[in-house]
Structures are given as C-alpha cells and as structure tokens.
Motif scaffolding. Structure first.
Motif, PDB file in Angstrom:
ATOM      1  N   ARG A 213       0.836  -1.195   0.000  1.00 27.90           N
ATOM      2  CA  ARG A 213       0.000   0.000   0.000  1.00 27.90           C
ATOM      3  C   ARG A 213       0.877   1.254   0.000  1.00 27.90           C
ATOM      4  O   ARG A 213       1.872   1.332   0.729  1.00 27.90           O
ATOM      5  CB  ARG A 213      -0.913   0.002   1.228  1.00 27.90           C
ATOM      6  CG  ARG A 213      -1.965   1.120   1.199  1.00 27.90           C
ATOM      7  CD  ARG A 213      -2.772   1.154   2.502  1.00 27.90           C
ATOM      8  NE  ARG A 213      -3.482  -0.072   2.755  1.00 27.90           N
ATOM      9  CZ  ARG A 213      -4.670  -0.386   2.243  1.00 27.90           C
ATOM     10  NH1 ARG A 213      -5.276   0.469   1.427  1.00 27.90           N
ATOM     11  NH2 ARG A 213      -5.257  -1.536   2.536  1.00 27.90           N
ATOM     12  N   ASP A 214       0.481   2.231  -0.811  1.00 23.75           N
ATOM     13  CA  ASP A 214       1.200   3.508  -0.873  1.00 23.75           C
ATOM     14  C   ASP A 214       0.513   4.473   0.093  1.00 23.75           C
ATOM     15  O   ASP A 214      -0.564   4.991  -0.195  1.00 23.75           O
ATOM     16  CB  ASP A 214       1.175   4.057  -2.300  1.00 23.75           C
ATOM     17  CG  ASP A 214       2.134   5.225  -2.476  1.00 23.75           C
ATOM     18  OD1 ASP A 214       2.623   5.754  -1.467  1.00 23.75           O
ATOM     19  OD2 ASP A 214       2.382   5.617  -3.633  1.00 23.75           O
ATOM     20  N   PHE A 215       1.158   4.718   1.237  1.00 27.25           N
ATOM     21  CA  PHE A 215       0.552   5.558   2.271  1.00 27.25           C
ATOM     22  C   PHE A 215       0.719   7.043   1.994  1.00 27.25           C
ATOM     23  O   PHE A 215      -0.002   7.860   2.571  1.00 27.25           O
ATOM     24  CB  PHE A 215       1.155   5.224   3.638  1.00 27.25           C
ATOM     25  CG  PHE A 215       0.639   3.946   4.231  1.00 27.25           C
ATOM     26  CD1 PHE A 215      -0.469   3.941   5.052  1.00 27.25           C
ATOM     27  CD2 PHE A 215       1.269   2.737   3.959  1.00 27.25           C
ATOM     28  CE1 PHE A 215      -0.963   2.760   5.595  1.00 27.25           C
ATOM     29  CE2 PHE A 215       0.801   1.556   4.504  1.00 27.25           C
ATOM     30  CZ  PHE A 215      -0.320   1.563   5.319  1.00 27.25           C
ATOM     31  N   VAL A 216       1.663   7.431   1.165  1.00 27.48           N
ATOM     32  CA  VAL A 216       1.923   8.857   0.944  1.00 27.48           C
ATOM     33  C   VAL A 216       1.734   9.230  -0.521  1.00 27.48           C
ATOM     34  O   VAL A 216       2.346  10.174  -1.015  1.00 27.48           O
ATOM     35  CB  VAL A 216       3.334   9.251   1.444  1.00 27.48           C
ATOM     36  CG1 VAL A 216       3.408   9.147   2.941  1.00 27.48           C
ATOM     37  CG2 VAL A 216       4.416   8.396   0.795  1.00 27.48           C
ATOM     38  N   VAL A 217       0.847   8.520  -1.190  1.00 21.55           N
ATOM     39  CA  VAL A 217       0.630   8.767  -2.613  1.00 21.55           C
ATOM     40  C   VAL A 217       0.168  10.197  -2.859  1.00 21.55           C
ATOM     41  O   VAL A 217       0.508  10.809  -3.868  1.00 21.55           O
ATOM     42  CB  VAL A 217      -0.395   7.763  -3.187  1.00 21.55           C
ATOM     43  CG1 VAL A 217      -1.735   7.863  -2.467  1.00 21.55           C
ATOM     44  CG2 VAL A 217      -0.590   7.979  -4.683  1.00 21.55           C
ATOM     45  N   GLY A 218      -0.597  10.753  -1.930  1.00 16.11           N
ATOM     46  CA  GLY A 218      -1.133  12.091  -2.132  1.00 16.11           C
ATOM     47  C   GLY A 218      -0.100  13.193  -2.061  1.00 16.11           C
ATOM     48  O   GLY A 218      -0.385  14.332  -2.440  1.00 16.11           O
ATOM     49  N   SER A 219       1.108  12.884  -1.573  1.00 13.20           N
ATOM     50  CA  SER A 219       2.125  13.927  -1.408  1.00 13.20           C
ATOM     51  C   SER A 219       3.392  13.649  -2.201  1.00 13.20           C
ATOM     52  O   SER A 219       4.416  14.257  -1.958  1.00 13.20           O
ATOM     53  CB  SER A 219       2.488  14.065   0.082  1.00 13.20           C
ATOM     54  OG  SER A 219       3.001  12.847   0.589  1.00 13.20           O
ATOM     55  N   ARG A 220       3.330  12.717  -3.140  1.00 13.11           N
ATOM     56  CA  ARG A 220       4.518  12.351  -3.900  1.00 13.11           C
ATOM     57  C   ARG A 220       4.308  12.603  -5.386  1.00 13.11           C
ATOM     58  O   ARG A 220       3.245  12.312  -5.926  1.00 13.11           O
ATOM     59  CB  ARG A 220       4.863  10.871  -3.700  1.00 13.11           C
ATOM     60  CG  ARG A 220       6.126  10.455  -4.430  1.00 13.11           C
ATOM     61  CD  ARG A 220       6.314   8.962  -4.556  1.00 13.11           C
ATOM     62  NE  ARG A 220       6.392   8.320  -3.256  1.00 13.11           N
ATOM     63  CZ  ARG A 220       5.444   7.549  -2.779  1.00 13.11           C
ATOM     64  NH1 ARG A 220       4.359   7.332  -3.491  1.00 13.11           N
ATOM     65  NH2 ARG A 220       5.561   6.997  -1.598  1.00 13.11           N
ATOM     66  N   GLU A 221       5.324  13.139  -6.026  1.00 15.20           N
ATOM     67  CA  GLU A 221       5.319  13.256  -7.470  1.00 15.20           C
ATOM     68  C   GLU A 221       5.904  11.986  -8.068  1.00 15.20           C
ATOM     69  O   GLU A 221       6.963  11.517  -7.645  1.00 15.20           O
ATOM     70  CB  GLU A 221       6.154  14.463  -7.923  1.00 15.20           C
ATOM     71  CG  GLU A 221       5.564  15.803  -7.540  1.00 15.20           C
ATOM     72  CD  GLU A 221       6.368  16.955  -8.115  1.00 15.20           C
ATOM     73  OE1 GLU A 221       7.278  16.673  -8.927  1.00 15.20           O
ATOM     74  OE2 GLU A 221       6.088  18.095  -7.742  1.00 15.20           O
ATOM     75  N   ARG A 222       5.222  11.447  -9.034  1.00 20.60           N
ATOM     76  CA  ARG A 222       5.703  10.209  -9.643  1.00 20.60           C
ATOM     77  C   ARG A 222       6.867  10.490 -10.575  1.00 20.60           C
ATOM     78  O   ARG A 222       6.943  11.525 -11.231  1.00 20.60           O
ATOM     79  CB  ARG A 222       4.580   9.510 -10.398  1.00 20.60           C
ATOM     80  CG  ARG A 222       3.478   9.014  -9.475  1.00 20.60           C
ATOM     81  CD  ARG A 222       2.781   7.821 -10.090  1.00 20.60           C
ATOM     82  NE  ARG A 222       1.769   7.303  -9.190  1.00 20.60           N
ATOM     83  CZ  ARG A 222       2.007   6.441  -8.221  1.00 20.60           C
ATOM     84  NH1 ARG A 222       3.242   6.027  -8.012  1.00 20.60           N
ATOM     85  NH2 ARG A 222       1.046   6.002  -7.457  1.00 20.60           N
ATOM     86  N   ALA A 223       7.783   9.508 -10.642  1.00 23.41           N
ATOM     87  CA  ALA A 223       8.929   9.619 -11.555  1.00 23.41           C
ATOM     88  C   ALA A 223       8.990   8.367 -12.409  1.00 23.41           C
ATOM     89  O   ALA A 223       8.500   7.304 -12.031  1.00 23.41           O
ATOM     90  CB  ALA A 223      10.219   9.775 -10.755  1.00 23.41           C
ATOM     91  N   ASP A 224       9.607   8.493 -13.571  1.00 22.49           N
ATOM     92  CA  ASP A 224       9.732   7.343 -14.461  1.00 22.49           C
ATOM     93  C   ASP A 224      10.745   6.334 -13.941  1.00 22.49           C
ATOM     94  O   ASP A 224      10.689   5.158 -14.254  1.00 22.49           O
ATOM     95  CB  ASP A 224      10.148   7.792 -15.860  1.00 22.49           C
ATOM     96  CG  ASP A 224       9.051   8.610 -16.544  1.00 22.49           C
ATOM     97  OD1 ASP A 224       7.862   8.371 -16.215  1.00 22.49           O
ATOM     98  OD2 ASP A 224       9.375   9.458 -17.369  1.00 22.49           O
ATOM     99  N   PHE A 225      11.724   6.808 -13.149  1.00 19.43           N
ATOM    100  CA  PHE A 225      12.688   5.915 -12.525  1.00 19.43           C
ATOM    101  C   PHE A 225      13.159   6.564 -11.243  1.00 19.43           C
ATOM    102  O   PHE A 225      12.969   7.753 -11.020  1.00 19.43           O
ATOM    103  CB  PHE A 225      13.864   5.608 -13.468  1.00 19.43           C
ATOM    104  CG  PHE A 225      14.616   6.836 -13.918  1.00 19.43           C
ATOM    105  CD1 PHE A 225      15.711   7.312 -13.190  1.00 19.43           C
ATOM    106  CD2 PHE A 225      14.236   7.517 -15.068  1.00 19.43           C
ATOM    107  CE1 PHE A 225      16.403   8.436 -13.601  1.00 19.43           C
ATOM    108  CE2 PHE A 225      14.933   8.652 -15.482  1.00 19.43           C
ATOM    109  CZ  PHE A 225      16.018   9.103 -14.743  1.00 19.43           C
ATOM    110  N   LEU A 226      13.732   5.754 -10.371  1.00 19.97           N
ATOM    111  CA  LEU A 226      14.141   6.248  -9.073  1.00 19.97           C
ATOM    112  C   LEU A 226      15.323   7.188  -9.200  1.00 19.97           C
ATOM    113  O   LEU A 226      16.235   6.942  -9.990  1.00 19.97           O
ATOM    114  CB  LEU A 226      14.517   5.068  -8.161  1.00 19.97           C
ATOM    115  CG  LEU A 226      13.375   4.145  -7.756  1.00 19.97           C
ATOM    116  CD1 LEU A 226      13.923   3.015  -6.909  1.00 19.97           C
ATOM    117  CD2 LEU A 226      12.300   4.895  -7.008  1.00 19.97           C
ATOM    118  N   PRO A 227      15.332   8.280  -8.410  1.00 20.92           N
ATOM    119  CA  PRO A 227      16.468   9.204  -8.461  1.00 20.92           C
ATOM    120  C   PRO A 227      17.768   8.474  -8.170  1.00 20.92           C
ATOM    121  O   PRO A 227      17.851   7.624  -7.294  1.00 20.92           O
ATOM    122  CB  PRO A 227      16.133  10.221  -7.358  1.00 20.92           C
ATOM    123  CG  PRO A 227      14.648  10.126  -7.178  1.00 20.92           C
ATOM    124  CD  PRO A 227      14.298   8.705  -7.471  1.00 20.92           C
ATOM    125  N   GLY A 228      18.806   8.821  -8.951  1.00 21.80           N
ATOM    126  CA  GLY A 228      20.120   8.218  -8.714  1.00 21.80           C
ATOM    127  C   GLY A 228      20.323   6.909  -9.431  1.00 21.80           C
ATOM    128  O   GLY A 228      21.414   6.337  -9.391  1.00 21.80           O
TER     129      GLY A 228
END
Length: 333
Positions: A213-228
């Motif tokens: 479950r994504d608990f912080v979906v409402g406060s996260r910007e989605r990215a195509d790949f993980l930073p780094g």
C-alpha cells in the motif's frame, strides 16, 4: 485477577496490528473476566464500511490477550459475540484457573512485543515450507484456512487484482482523505501510521511482484525511474516473498473474529522464527476485487487477509507505530 494483571494483558492485546493503526477496541475487566468491544468511533467508513478488517484486528487483540494470560499461567475460555443485542460486544475472555506455562507459551508472549509490520523488501531467503505448514495447521484450529499463493496463474491473478485495487484507491478522493487523516507526523503519536514507518519510495518502482500500500501517494510526485538510478541499467532482482491467503468458510463477524485469532497465532509463530510479515489488503478492501479474487482462485470460502512474509533486512530501527495508553482503552467494572 488484580487490576495490574489485567493491565498487563490489555497492554499485550493492544500490540495487535490494525488497519491504519486505528486500534478499534475497548476493554472492560472484572475479577475473572475481560470483555472486548469494537469502538465504532474509530471506524474507517470509506475503506472498511462493514468494519470487517477492523473486527479482524480486534480478533488479533483477543488472541494476544489469550497468549498473555497463558504466559501468566492462566487458562482462559473465549466466547465470541456474547450479546446478540450488541454486535459491538465482540468477545468475553473468562479466566478458568491455573495452567502450566511451557516454553512455547513464553516464546509466543515474548513475540508480541517483537512483532512489527515490515514493509521494506525482504531478504532473498525462502521461508521454510515447515513454517507455512505449521501456520496452516494452526489456522485450522480456528476453523479457518491458509492457502499459499504459489502457482504461477494464481500469482498473476492476485498481483493483477492487487494492482487494480491500488489504482482504484489512489483515484478515490474520499479514500485519500481518510488515509491522510490517519497519517502521523508528530513524534510520539499514539495511533495512526507514522510517516517515518512507511517507505518513502514509490511502491510502483520497487522490484517486486507484490505491491504494498502507498501511504503517501497524495504527497509524492511520480517519476519514471528512481532518483540516482540509471534508467538503462539492468533491472534489479525481483523480490519473491512468501504470500499466503487466510480465509473462512462464511463471512460474518464471528468468522472475522476467528480469522483475527488465527492470524494472531500465525504472526507470533513466524515472529518466533525470525520471519516478518506485512498485509497486502488492497484487493480485499473493495467488494469488486475481493469477489474477483474469490472467483479467480476458485476459493470455496471468503478471503480475509493476504499476507507477505519473509526475512527482514538488517536496517536501523525505524519509527514504530504508537499505541494508546492502556488507561484510555481499559475500564474496570
């Protein structure tokens, strides 16, 4: 029993996991009796309108209390739904006398404090089949069943419905508002889910077939790949946790409580063996995906809990979900 003895038992009972850490229970103790009630004031009307998942949580609390009593050397009888006129009166535990305390009782009681939900990826180490077999046998003692999700077609169907349910939830403003109301940022919060206790990375980007479950979906910007990370790099090894489905033949409050009691035993048994668990309940949150899961897996019965299990990584201790003080949930009659 003295009040301090009951306070110790209820402290153990309240270590039960509950959806969004809502802790939807109240207790009342007399000399030889503990009454357990559902607290409708802590309901989740969007996610759990029938209170099925919260009643399961109360069933876990009931069984944790039984385990705590056994560790004190006390035998107890459990009567579920003792008052037909009050469906929120979930259980009565009656102390019936002394009982010999064995090593297994002590180990299970110790596991109550050690058990916690692990949402991080598990180590690439298989959960022993003997442990799965043991929790299947234990579930049968409560009139419930445990089905390992091992066949490829069953895994594909379950993973699809899990992802579909997460998509439904993330597009529902009422669900997101309810979830946000149970997220906690303040240190020492006694209920709800601490932000520090959930993965900050996007679960969709985790190399795992099983979507937590994504608990912080409402406060996260989605990215195509993980930073780094190099988007052209080979994909990492996919996590392969053991996944089991716990279910019941019928689907009412009595069955939900029995599912909770069986789940409590399963969680403590695997904790003793160093295995951690976390729920994958999205597909069971919604009637449409729950009934489709029942059909796709050809279940003769009703799915109540989907659980991923594995060996936890060796990480620094993170935030621990708080618990309300015993004095707040326990009355003496």
């Amino acid at each position: 029993m003295e009040q301090q003895d009951w306070a110790q038992v209820v402290a153990a009972a309240t270590r039960a996991p509950s959806i969004h850490n809502t802790q939807p229970w109240r207790f009342r103790a007399t000399a030889d009796r503990l009454d357990v009630f559902f607290d409708p004031g802590r309901a989740l009307p969007v996610l759990d309108p029938t209170a099925r998942q919260q009643v399961i949580s109360c069933g876990i609390a009931v069984e944790f209390a039984v385990v705590a009593l056994a560790a004190q050397g006390k035998a107890a009888e459990v009567d579920l739904l003792p008052d037909p006129g009050d469906p929120d009166h979930l259980a009565v535990l009656r102390v019936t006398g002394a009982a010999a305390t064995g090593a297994d009782d002590a180990a299970l009681a110790t596991a109550i404090e050690r058990r916690h939900t692990v949402r991080a990826p598990f180590l690439p180490r298989a959960v022993p089949q003997e442990l799965i077999d043991r929790i299947q046998v234990e579930a049968g003692r409560f009139g419930t069943w445990v089905k390992p999700i091992t066949r490829e077609e069953e895994e594909v169907a379950t993973v699809f419905l899990l992802s579909r349910a997460e998509e439904i939830e993330q597009s529902d403003p009422a669900y997101l508002a309810e979830l946000e109301s149970w997220m906690r940022t303040e240190p020492g919060a006694v209920d709800g889910v601490p932000v520090e206790a959930v993965p900050s990375d996007d679960p969709q980007a985790r190399p795992s077939n099983w979507l937590i479950r994504d608990f912080v979906v409402g406060s996260r910007e989605r990215a195509d790949f993980l930073p780094g990370q190099d988007p052209d790099a080979p994909p990492p090894e996919v996590e392969r946790p053991a996944v089991v489905l716990l279910g019941t033949d019928e689907d009412d409050r009595d069955d939900w409580l029995m599912a909770g009691r069986a789940l409590a035993r399963a969680l403590l048994i695997v904790t003793v063996d160093g295995v951690a668990a976390s729920p994958l309940t999205q597909a069971l949150d919604w009637p449409s995906t729950r009934s489709r899961l029942q059909s796709r897996l050809s279940l003769v019965g009703h799915p109540q809990m989907l659980l991923r299990m594995g060996y936890p990584p060796d990480l620094p201790d993170g935030a621990v979900s708080g618990r309300r003080p015993v004095a707040e949930v326990l009355d003496f009659g």
